[in-house]
Scaffold this motif. Structure first.
Motif, PDB file in Angstrom:
ATOM      1  N   SER A   1     -30.023 -15.579   6.285  1.00  0.00           N
ATOM      2  CA  SER A   1     -30.493 -15.874   7.635  1.00  0.00           C
ATOM      3  C   SER A   1     -31.907 -15.381   7.863  1.00  0.00           C
ATOM      4  N   ILE A   2     -32.332 -14.370   7.090  1.00  0.00           N
ATOM      5  CA  ILE A   2     -33.679 -13.817   7.241  1.00  0.00           C
ATOM      6  C   ILE A   2     -34.678 -14.536   6.348  1.00  0.00           C
ATOM      7  N   ARG A   3     -34.272 -14.810   5.105  1.00  0.00           N
ATOM      8  CA  ARG A   3     -35.221 -15.320   4.119  1.00  0.00           C
ATOM      9  C   ARG A   3     -35.354 -16.827   4.109  1.00  0.00           C
ATOM     10  N   ILE A   4     -34.323 -17.548   4.555  1.00  0.00           N
ATOM     11  CA  ILE A   4     -34.370 -19.014   4.493  1.00  0.00           C
ATOM     12  C   ILE A   4     -34.885 -19.560   5.826  1.00  0.00           C
ATOM     13  N   GLY A   5     -35.852 -20.437   5.745  1.00  0.00           N
ATOM     14  CA  GLY A   5     -36.389 -21.063   6.954  1.00  0.00           C
ATOM     15  C   GLY A   5     -37.557 -20.320   7.558  1.00  0.00           C
ATOM     16  N   THR A   6     -38.315 -19.584   6.741  1.00  0.00           N
ATOM     17  CA  THR A   6     -39.472 -18.858   7.274  1.00  0.00           C
ATOM     18  C   THR A   6     -40.618 -19.795   7.611  1.00  0.00           C
ATOM     19  N   THR A   7     -40.622 -20.992   7.040  1.00  0.00           N
ATOM     20  CA  THR A   7     -41.678 -21.966   7.335  1.00  0.00           C
ATOM     21  C   THR A   7     -41.030 -23.319   7.595  1.00  0.00           C
TER      22      THR A   7
ATOM     23  N   ALA B   1     -36.347 -25.043   0.397  1.00  0.00           N
ATOM     24  CA  ALA B   1     -35.462 -25.236  -0.752  1.00  0.00           C
ATOM     25  C   ALA B   1     -35.619 -24.103  -1.757  1.00  0.00           C
ATOM     26  N   GLN B   2     -36.844 -23.647  -1.963  1.00  0.00           N
ATOM     27  CA  GLN B   2     -37.063 -22.535  -2.893  1.00  0.00           C
ATOM     28  C   GLN B   2     -36.445 -21.249  -2.365  1.00  0.00           C
ATOM     29  N   GLU B   3     -36.494 -21.050  -1.076  1.00  0.00           N
ATOM     30  CA  GLU B   3     -35.871 -19.863  -0.485  1.00  0.00           C
ATOM     31  C   GLU B   3     -34.353 -19.878  -0.683  1.00  0.00           C
ATOM     32  N   LEU B   4     -33.744 -21.061  -0.605  1.00  0.00           N
ATOM     33  CA  LEU B   4     -32.311 -21.172  -0.880  1.00  0.00           C
ATOM     34  C   LEU B   4     -32.009 -20.763  -2.310  1.00  0.00           C
ATOM     35  N   ALA B   5     -32.782 -21.245  -3.254  1.00  0.00           N
ATOM     36  CA  ALA B   5     -32.563 -20.896  -4.661  1.00  0.00           C
ATOM     37  C   ALA B   5     -32.788 -19.408  -4.900  1.00  0.00           C
ATOM     38  N   ASP B   6     -33.814 -18.844  -4.270  1.00  0.00           N
ATOM     39  CA  ASP B   6     -34.116 -17.428  -4.468  1.00  0.00           C
ATOM     40  C   ASP B   6     -33.007 -16.529  -3.953  1.00  0.00           C
ATOM     41  N   VAL B   7     -32.392 -16.902  -2.832  1.00  0.00           N
ATOM     42  CA  VAL B   7     -31.338 -16.077  -2.251  1.00  0.00           C
ATOM     43  C   VAL B   7     -30.103 -16.051  -3.145  1.00  0.00           C
TER      44      VAL B   7
ATOM     45  N   GLU C   1     -21.239 -22.318   0.263  1.00  0.00           N
ATOM     46  CA  GLU C   1     -21.265 -23.337   1.315  1.00  0.00           C
ATOM     47  C   GLU C   1     -21.899 -22.790   2.585  1.00  0.00           C
ATOM     48  N   GLU C   2     -21.616 -21.512   2.900  1.00  0.00           N
ATOM     49  CA  GLU C   2     -22.208 -20.906   4.105  1.00  0.00           C
ATOM     50  C   GLU C   2     -23.724 -20.816   3.986  1.00  0.00           C
ATOM     51  N   VAL C   3     -24.198 -20.323   2.852  1.00  0.00           N
ATOM     52  CA  VAL C   3     -25.641 -20.185   2.653  1.00  0.00           C
ATOM     53  C   VAL C   3     -26.314 -21.554   2.603  1.00  0.00           C
ATOM     54  N   THR C   4     -25.688 -22.509   1.920  1.00  0.00           N
ATOM     55  CA  THR C   4     -26.273 -23.852   1.827  1.00  0.00           C
ATOM     56  C   THR C   4     -26.304 -24.535   3.185  1.00  0.00           C
ATOM     57  N   ALA C   5     -25.281 -24.308   4.000  1.00  0.00           N
ATOM     58  CA  ALA C   5     -25.271 -24.907   5.339  1.00  0.00           C
ATOM     59  C   ALA C   5     -26.424 -24.372   6.181  1.00  0.00           C
ATOM     60  N   ARG C   6     -26.694 -23.073   6.064  1.00  0.00           N
ATOM     61  CA  ARG C   6     -27.831 -22.507   6.785  1.00  0.00           C
ATOM     62  C   ARG C   6     -29.139 -23.125   6.299  1.00  0.00           C
TER      63      ARG C   6
ATOM     64  N   GLY D   1     -24.608 -34.217  10.102  1.00  0.00           N
ATOM     65  CA  GLY D   1     -23.913 -35.410   9.671  1.00  0.00           C
ATOM     66  C   GLY D   1     -24.627 -36.233   8.623  1.00  0.00           C
ATOM     67  N   THR D   2     -25.749 -35.760   8.105  1.00  0.00           N
ATOM     68  CA  THR D   2     -26.494 -36.514   7.094  1.00  0.00           C
ATOM     69  C   THR D   2     -26.596 -35.693   5.815  1.00  0.00           C
ATOM     70  N   THR D   3     -26.682 -36.391   4.688  1.00  0.00           N
ATOM     71  CA  THR D   3     -26.790 -35.750   3.382  1.00  0.00           C
ATOM     72  C   THR D   3     -28.252 -35.681   2.979  1.00  0.00           C
ATOM     73  N   LEU D   4     -28.720 -34.465   2.677  1.00  0.00           N
ATOM     74  CA  LEU D   4     -30.118 -34.258   2.330  1.00  0.00           C
ATOM     75  C   LEU D   4     -30.326 -34.063   0.840  1.00  0.00           C
ATOM     76  N   GLY D   5     -29.304 -33.586   0.138  1.00  0.00           N
ATOM     77  CA  GLY D   5     -29.452 -33.328  -1.287  1.00  0.00           C
ATOM     78  C   GLY D   5     -28.274 -32.523  -1.794  1.00  0.00           C
ATOM     79  N   VAL D   6     -28.479 -31.793  -2.885  1.00  0.00           N
ATOM     80  CA  VAL D   6     -27.402 -31.039  -3.508  1.00  0.00           C
ATOM     81  C   VAL D   6     -27.992 -29.800  -4.172  1.00  0.00           C
ATOM     82  N   ALA D   7     -27.236 -28.700  -4.089  1.00  0.00           N
ATOM     83  CA  ALA D   7     -27.589 -27.467  -4.789  1.00  0.00           C
ATOM     84  C   ALA D   7     -26.559 -27.228  -5.882  1.00  0.00           C
ATOM     85  N   VAL D   8     -27.015 -26.961  -7.100  1.00  0.00           N
ATOM     86  CA  VAL D   8     -26.126 -26.720  -8.242  1.00  0.00           C
ATOM     87  C   VAL D   8     -26.321 -25.277  -8.700  1.00  0.00           C
ATOM     88  N   LEU D   9     -25.226 -24.520  -8.687  1.00  0.00           N
ATOM     89  CA  LEU D   9     -25.235 -23.124  -9.092  1.00  0.00           C
ATOM     90  C   LEU D   9     -24.548 -23.008 -10.460  1.00  0.00           C
ATOM     91  N   THR D  10     -25.171 -22.302 -11.381  1.00  0.00           N
ATOM     92  CA  THR D  10     -24.696 -22.228 -12.758  1.00  0.00           C
ATOM     93  C   THR D  10     -24.555 -20.776 -13.183  1.00  0.00           C
TER      94      THR D  10
END
Length: 804
Positions: free
Chosen positions: A255-261, A268-274, A415-420, A389-398
């Motif tokens: 909630s702090i790191r994602i969406g700073t800009t 998207a990079q902030e999502l991956a970094d978290v 799912e919680e982090v990706t939804a944010r 209600g719209t699909t923007l893309g996909v995150a794959v965690l390995t």
């Protein structure tokens, strides 16, 4: 306290033994409402004799009683009570305040007194022997040489090795690695100092993929003399609590790191970094290709194959060598891929053992197949990025370095982090689309190039805000009759498409009013009325707030070399003489546009050739660290002494005044360097109001054009002047004046008279004797028009000279 066995059906149960503890209940008024068998044994009083009477009657005469302070929930102390036979019984009592849920809900106190003392727990007691083996806590005992002497079953399960195989080993030998060395240092410290120490550690059994989190208490074991003879380690498995805290911390961090800009790729990079390394070893974020073109995401069911663009990825390995696709590149994902599978069904897909579960996809993509085998990838989780209600893309965690697979809790966390992140990405997408729309609108409304004019050399710079939405700053350079030129800079309050649209309307209005040749102060008055109407329209459409704007309007005449300034709440101009020294110019500030009611004032100044006029918006000079006055001084200093092309000066001034990261507000800068016409380029005659004088006027024109060496246009100029002078004599009023102005490419013919009646073009009928003069002028000239003057009006016509 003893217990007695009570049987309910076939199941045994245990109830409190009423004879082992004296128990009484007092109500709020201090009366006894309950009295058990133990209380009767203690004071020799049956319940029938005590219940319903004040408890104070049970106190011995010499008893001293200090009541508990208000709000206390418990009390303990020694009291002297009176036995039924009269002797005093001194006992220790424990009392608990009863709440609304206890008993009948009347409150009061529960008073207890133990009657039978079972004695202390001694070493040869069976209970003491059972503690070590049967305790639910993991326990281990080390001797004074820190050799393991015994562990219970819980500790053996945690280590994964039975006790008989571990006895005699040290902690560092049992656990191994840095973790074991640290625990042995803690044991040695406790043995040496004789003080307990609490630590947190991680242990993994031999047959487990992941370690468990343990909260361990390390305490010294002493003999009867107090000498430490060993160490006891007691551990509690806190894995669930540890993982819960870790998940909560990750959600909070997201909630702090994602969406700073408001940048899609940065989000998207902030999502991956978290997600790395807390949740996965490698994370890739791919977005729908339609987002590149500003299209709306697809809302209905999706079908493979999908073309996705890599927006971000992150890895526990520096440089992300696991990535097959570079950031910014697109790739096609077939139906057999985890990305396509999760996008098609609209929920998370977890694939374990990709070499088997994703065999079709890996066979389709040999490069990925080789990378999966090389890294040892054992689990992937594909999470659709969906928002509103719209699909923007996909995150794959390995996962490939962590041995444990994804759990259902990991899936919920992802799912919680990706939804944010999805909401932030969608906000960034919407913002980017609106910003691009506003920029495109603004670019279409602002002048792409500035006209080349004999009166003025002009250059400009416009920079949109770095972070805020596109604003309503505008500028323009408008050629006027008589080789005059108008310069204008304005700023509409607010940002976004609405501000850009309002800016376009105001710029168009200024151009229209300039064509009418209104004086600068009159032009601002008409513009003020327009902004008032725009505010009224916005209010009628339910738009919150009023439309506001500022404006600075300047008209320069190269013949007289006089410049007229007028402003409406806008920062004043900066004027520098030909040597680059700032000139003091006082222009009445005026009120911002849209307030209505008050007139505007203008200031006129004669400028030498080569004077630089700088018009700008407040985004250039005003920042959080400096006010407008300080910014104006910096702008004057930045312009002082500069020579050379104005375009270079514009670039250098903007670079020197704006921060490296860009301006927080829109910036417009317009520079103009004045030029003057030589006296030989202007010819003026006074014309008597006599039709017979028209022939002589034509001769004046022919002679003057021969002197100027532009005889190729003499015939056309003779016809135009003849028509204009004839109209002035017939329909105007004295005094009548003819003025010719020329430069290398243009000849301007002006006829002025004392009448304020403006001419208009009309189509003459077949038998009309007049009405064809202005039509002839319009056909022979590049453009023509009229303007009002202080003494009447001026009709002008502009001819383009041959470039040969």
């Amino acid at each position: 306290m003893r217990t007695r066995k009570v049987t309910h059906g076939d199941e045994p149960a245990y109830a409190l033994d009423g004879a082992a503890t004296a128990r009484a209940v007092l109500d709020r008024e201090g009366r006894v409402v309950e009295w058990n068998e133990g209380a009767g044994r203690l004071l020799g009083r049956p319940a029938a004799e005590v219940v319903g009477r004040p408890a104070a009657e049970l106190l011995a005469p010499e008893a001293s009683y200090i009541p508990p302070p208000p709000g206390s929930l418990s009390w303990s102390g020694t009291l002297a009570l009176r036995h039924r036979d009269g002797h005093t019984v001194t006992v220790w009592l424990l009392a608990h305040q009863r709440g609304p849920k206890d008993g009948d809900g009347s409150g009061g106190w529960l008073v207890l007194c133990p009657l039978d003392d079972p004695g202390p727990l001694v070493r040869d007691d069976p209970l003491a022997a059972a503690v070590m083996v049967q305790s639910p806590c993991a326990m281990a005992v080390f001797d004074d040489r820190l050799r393991l002497r015994g562990i219970n079953d819980v500790m053996a399960d945690a280590v994964g090795i039975p006790e008989r195989k571990l006895r005699g080993l040290h902690m560092s030998e049992i656990v191994g690695g840095r973790q074991g060395e640290k625990l042995e240092e803690d044991l040695r410290e406790v043995l040496a100092r004789g003080r307990r120490k609490d630590v947190q550690t991680f242990l993994r059994a031999a047959d487990e993929n992941s370690a468990h989190a343990w909260s361990a208490a390390i305490a010294p074991l002493c003999d009867d003399t107090g000498r430490p003879i060993g160490v006891c380690v007691t551990g509690h498995d806190i894995t669930e609590q540890y993982l819960a805290r870790q998940r909560l911390q990750m959600v909070n961090e997201a909630s702090i790191r994602i969406g700073t800009t408001l940048d899609v790729r940065r989000t998207a990079q902030e999502l991956a970094d978290v997600c790395v390394p807390t949740l996965a070893d490698f994370v890739s974020v791919d977005l729908m290709q339609s987002l590149d073109h500003g299209d709306e995401p697809h809302e209905g069911p999706l079908s493979a194959p999908f073309t996705l663009r890599r927006a971000a990825h992150q890895s526990i390995t520096p440089g992300s060598p696991e990535a097959v696709v570079e950031i910014g590149r697109t790739d096609v994902y077939p139906a057999t891929s985890p990305q396509a599978a999760s996008l098609s069904v609209g929920h998370t897909i977890v694939a374990t053992d990709p070499a088997n579960t994703l065999v079709d996809w890996l066979a389709w993509d040999p490069l990925r197949s080789a990378r999966v085998k090389e890294l040892g990838v054992h689990t992937t989780m594909s999470v659709p990025i969906r928002a509103r209600g719209t699909t923007l893309g996909v995150a794959v965690l390995t996962r490939f370095r962590r041995l444990d697979p994804f759990t259902p809790d990991d899936e919920l966390l992802a799912e919680e982090v990706t939804a944010r992140a999805a909401v932030c990405i969608d906000n960034a997408r919407r913002y980017s689309r609106e910003r691009e729309t506003a920029l495109a609108l603004q670019r279409s409304l602002l002048p792409r190039t500035l006209p080349r004019m004999p009166a003025l050399e002009a250059a400009s710079r416009y920079l949109p805000a770095a972070q805020a939405g596109v604003g309503g700053d505008w500028f323009d350079v408008i050629p006027m009759s008589g080789m005059r030129v108008a310069m204008v800079v304005g700023d509409v309050v607010g940002h976004g498409v609405q501000a850009s649209a309002t800016m376009g309307r105001l710029r168009t209005a200024v151009r229209t009013l300039a064509d009418v040749d209104l004086a600068p102060d009159e032009l601002l008055t008409h513009l003020d009325d327009l902004v008032v109407r725009l505010s009224a329209e916005a209010g009628s459409e339910g738009v919150t707030g009023e439309v506001g704007a500022t404006c600075l309007y300047v008209v320069y005449d190269p013949v007289t070399r006089r410049c007229t300034f007028a402003r409406a709440g806008h920062p004043p101009p900066v004027v520098l003489d030909p040597d680059g020294r700032p000139m003091e110019v006082h222009v009445p500030s005026g009120q911002p546009l849209g307030l209505g009611g008050l007139p505007f004032e203008s200031a006129e100044l004669e400028l030498p050739e080569g004077t630089v006029i700088a018009l700008y918006t407040d985004g250039l000079i005003e920042t959080r660290d400096r006010d407008i006055d300080a910014g104006q001084e910096l702008l004057a200093d930045a312009l002082s002494g500069r020579k050379g092309p104005l375009d270079d000066i514009c670039r250098e001034v903007v670079q020197s005044l704006l921060p490296a990261g860009g301006a927080p507000d829109d910036v417009a800068l317009l520079l103009g360097r004045t030029r003057g016409l030589r006296p030989t380029q202007v010819a003026t005659w006074s014309i008597p109001a006599d039709p017979a004088f028209v022939a002589r006027t034509r001769q004046y024109v022919l002679t003057q054009m021969a002197l100027w060496g532009i005889s190729e246009a003499a015939f056309t100029a003779e016809l135009v002047v003849s028509e204009l002078v004839t109209n002035a004599i017939r329909h105007g009023a004295p005094p009548i004046q003819l003025r010719l102005i020329h430069d290398e490419t243009t000849l301007i013919c002006e006829v002025s008279d004392g009448s304020g009646t403006a001419p208009h073009l009309r189509r003459a009928k077949t038998f009309d004797e007049g009405g064809r003069g202005l039509l002839l002028v319009a056909q022979l000239t590049q453009r023509w028009g009229s303007r009002h003057t202080e003494d009447g009006k001026t009709i002008w016509a502009e001819l383009t000279l041959s470039e040969e």
